[in-house]
Design a protein around this motif. Structure first.
Motif, PDB file in Angstrom:
ATOM      1  N   PHE A 232      -1.684  -4.578  -3.608  1.00  0.00           N
ATOM      2  CA  PHE A 232      -2.639  -3.737  -2.865  1.00  0.00           C
ATOM      3  C   PHE A 232      -4.079  -3.931  -3.356  1.00  0.00           C
ATOM      4  O   PHE A 232      -5.011  -3.355  -2.803  1.00  0.00           O
ATOM      5  CB  PHE A 232      -2.242  -2.254  -2.976  1.00  0.00           C
ATOM      6  CG  PHE A 232      -1.083  -1.877  -2.090  1.00  0.00           C
ATOM      7  CD1 PHE A 232      -1.263  -1.689  -0.722  1.00  0.00           C
ATOM      8  CD2 PHE A 232       0.187  -1.730  -2.627  1.00  0.00           C
ATOM      9  CE1 PHE A 232      -0.193  -1.356   0.098  1.00  0.00           C
ATOM     10  CE2 PHE A 232       1.266  -1.392  -1.806  1.00  0.00           C
ATOM     11  CZ  PHE A 232       1.077  -1.208  -0.449  1.00  0.00           C
TER      12      PHE A 232
ATOM     13  N   VAL B 285      -3.402   4.096  -4.105  1.00  0.00           N
ATOM     14  CA  VAL B 285      -2.879   3.781  -2.764  1.00  0.00           C
ATOM     15  C   VAL B 285      -2.444   5.077  -2.081  1.00  0.00           C
ATOM     16  O   VAL B 285      -1.611   5.816  -2.609  1.00  0.00           O
ATOM     17  CB  VAL B 285      -1.681   2.797  -2.858  1.00  0.00           C
ATOM     18  CG1 VAL B 285      -1.143   2.452  -1.475  1.00  0.00           C
ATOM     19  CG2 VAL B 285      -2.090   1.525  -3.607  1.00  0.00           C
TER      20      VAL B 285
ATOM     21  N   GLN C 237      -2.242   4.011   3.554  1.00  0.00           N
ATOM     22  CA  GLN C 237      -2.463   2.603   3.162  1.00  0.00           C
ATOM     23  C   GLN C 237      -1.139   1.903   2.875  1.00  0.00           C
ATOM     24  O   GLN C 237      -0.949   0.734   3.226  1.00  0.00           O
ATOM     25  CB  GLN C 237      -3.353   2.543   1.914  1.00  0.00           C
ATOM     26  CG  GLN C 237      -4.805   2.877   2.173  1.00  0.00           C
ATOM     27  CD  GLN C 237      -5.579   3.098   0.871  1.00  0.00           C
ATOM     28  OE1 GLN C 237      -5.040   3.653  -0.093  1.00  0.00           O
ATOM     29  NE2 GLN C 237      -6.826   2.675   0.831  1.00  0.00           N
ATOM     30  N   PHE C 238      -0.228   2.637   2.239  1.00  0.00           N
ATOM     31  CA  PHE C 238       1.076   2.053   1.944  1.00  0.00           C
ATOM     32  C   PHE C 238       1.807   1.690   3.238  1.00  0.00           C
ATOM     33  O   PHE C 238       2.329   0.590   3.379  1.00  0.00           O
ATOM     34  CB  PHE C 238       1.936   3.005   1.100  1.00  0.00           C
ATOM     35  CG  PHE C 238       3.324   2.471   0.867  1.00  0.00           C
ATOM     36  CD1 PHE C 238       3.549   1.467  -0.065  1.00  0.00           C
ATOM     37  CD2 PHE C 238       4.402   2.939   1.620  1.00  0.00           C
ATOM     38  CE1 PHE C 238       4.817   0.940  -0.254  1.00  0.00           C
ATOM     39  CE2 PHE C 238       5.671   2.423   1.443  1.00  0.00           C
ATOM     40  CZ  PHE C 238       5.886   1.421   0.495  1.00  0.00           C
TER      41      PHE C 238
ATOM     42  N   ARG D 268       0.852  -1.557   5.086  1.00  0.00           N
ATOM     43  CA  ARG D 268       1.233  -2.866   4.521  1.00  0.00           C
ATOM     44  C   ARG D 268       2.668  -2.897   3.979  1.00  0.00           C
ATOM     45  O   ARG D 268       3.070  -3.860   3.324  1.00  0.00           O
ATOM     46  CB  ARG D 268       0.248  -3.259   3.418  1.00  0.00           C
ATOM     47  CG  ARG D 268      -1.190  -3.372   3.913  1.00  0.00           C
ATOM     48  CD  ARG D 268      -2.090  -4.034   2.889  1.00  0.00           C
ATOM     49  NE  ARG D 268      -1.745  -5.418   2.642  1.00  0.00           N
ATOM     50  CZ  ARG D 268      -2.228  -6.151   1.627  1.00  0.00           C
ATOM     51  NH1 ARG D 268      -3.084  -5.607   0.771  1.00  0.00           N
ATOM     52  NH2 ARG D 268      -1.874  -7.414   1.452  1.00  0.00           N
ATOM     53  N   GLU D 269       3.418  -1.847   4.292  1.00  0.00           N
ATOM     54  CA  GLU D 269       4.788  -1.741   3.758  1.00  0.00           C
ATOM     55  C   GLU D 269       5.658  -2.921   4.191  1.00  0.00           C
ATOM     56  O   GLU D 269       6.365  -3.519   3.376  1.00  0.00           O
ATOM     57  CB  GLU D 269       5.416  -0.420   4.216  1.00  0.00           C
ATOM     58  CG  GLU D 269       6.811  -0.194   3.675  1.00  0.00           C
ATOM     59  CD  GLU D 269       7.396   1.154   4.092  1.00  0.00           C
ATOM     60  OE1 GLU D 269       8.496   1.470   3.619  1.00  0.00           O
ATOM     61  OE2 GLU D 269       6.770   1.882   4.894  1.00  0.00           O
TER      62      GLU D 269
END
Length: 386
Positions: free
Chosen positions: A237, A245, A249-250, A253-254
């Protein structure tokens, strides 16, 4: 007899003189916020009424002469030569490591002492017997040498001893709560800034700890692996630590992280959501809302089981039993580093007997292991006694 009374008495028996300095540091139970500490995140533990006592007196040389009463074992080392670990005597590392790193802060500290250590924190149960020992020894040294060290610095020296001398890559929560705990309160700790917020425990609420007697050892366990996975996720990240994070945000892009390394993505999901749960739990407790705290504890346990993968079948079963007994009046979750140890349950005092009974009736029958049950009170941090 309290650990302090015991340490006092044993010191007289062992060294045939009266102790001059008595220190007591509590163990802890973490109510919520697991494995977030070394990710610069938030935790909410409380110091408990089980701890480690050190009674001692100055010597007229530079020798530390230590008797660990509970182990019936001794250790002796000089403060004027390099302090090194002792093979096959793990407990000595917590004492030697603290003294070594205190000397790094205060190079003139070379005052020898005879000391007796005893305590009633269950060992290898996830209640921080090691941090309690480190903080007690650190405070003893500070008083012995009249050293300019704050309780926060003593806690961080304890963490350093555990990381660099004993070899367990723990965060700073355990030592900080043992040093800074407040009577009748949980302590929300920001593990990056070290800022603390005392959060009141409602008066009719009991904190219960159940020891599964499934032993863990964080040095040889998978703790260090989890820490490395978290560091990899932070790198992915592009942040210093997963504390930075947000859940949004997680989520963005998970899928990308999962495609690279599914386990790392799961570990990160636990940390990111757990940090938010701690902040939500503070809010709930400030409003006296135990029902919401209970839900958050349940979510925390599920996350440790499914995403961080640090629970065991025995621990999951204990949590399930406790949750059935408390219903929507409180909550239960695994507490501590994982792979065994204890669960913590929070509920009104009148529910204690029901929780105790349901677990007593079922846990041993199901697992073949007998549990230990403790009712704790949120206690004061490290103290010096005359």
């Amino acid at each position: 007899m309290t650990p302090l009374q015991q340490a006092n008495q044993l010191f007289e028996q062992k060294f045939h003189r009266t102790s001059e300095l008595n220190v007591y540091a509590p163990g802890r139970v973490n109510i919520i916020g697991e494995h977030t500490d070394y990710n610069d995140g938030f935790v909410m533990p409380c110091a408990i009424n089980y701890g480690t006592a050190v009674s001692g007196a100055k010597r007229d040389d530079h020798i530390f002469n230590v008797y660990a009463a509970d182990l019936e074992d001794t250790d002796q080392f000089s403060l004027t030569t390099e302090i090194t670990p002792v093979a096959n005597k793990k407990w000595t590392g917590y004492v030697r490591g603290v003294v070594k790193f205190i000397q790094q802060h205060c190079p003139d500290f070379k005052q020898g002492a005879d000391l007796v250590i005893t305590g009633n924190v269950p060992l290898s149960a996830g209640l921080s017997s090691s941090a309690s020992l480190e903080v007690a020894v650190g405070k003893f040294c500070q008083q012995l040498g009249n050293l300019a060290l704050t309780d926060t610095q003593i806690a961080l020296i304890g963490q350093m001893a555990e990381n660099k001398f004993v070899g367990a890559n723990c965060g700073n929560m355990d030592q900080l709560i043992s040093a800074l705990g407040e009577q009748g309160h949980l302590l929300m700790i920001d593990c990056r800034s070290l800022a603390t917020v005392a959060v009141p425990v409602p008066e009719n609420i009991a904190v219960m700890i159940v020891n599964s007697h499934v032993k863990h050892d964080l040095v040889t366990g998978e703790y260090n692996t989890r820490r490395q996975q978290c560091e990899r996720a932070a790198e992915f990240f592009g942040v210093k630590a997963l504390r930075d994070v947000s859940i949004e945000q997680f989520k963005q892009r998970e899928a990308e992280l999962t495609a690279i390394d599914e386990d790392t993505a799961k570990r990160a999901r636990h940390i990111v959501t757990e940090n938010q749960r701690v902040l939500d739990a503070v809010q709930a407790l400030n409003q006296g809302d135990i029902q919401t705290l209970g839900k958050l504890m349940g979510q925390s346990h599920d996350s440790m089981r499914d995403d961080f993968e640090i629970t065991t079948p025995e621990i999951d079963y204990l949590v399930e039993l406790a949750q059935v007994a408390v219903g929507n009046t409180g909550g239960a979750r695994m507490t501590g580093g994982g792979f065994g140890g204890c669960i913590v349950a929070v509920a009104p005092v009148e529910k204690v007997d029901a929780v105790r009974q349901l677990i007593a009736d079922n846990y041993q029958k199901q697992t073949g292991i007998k549990e230990d049950f403790y009712v704790c009170t949120a206690s004061q941090g490290v103290q010096v006694w005359a």
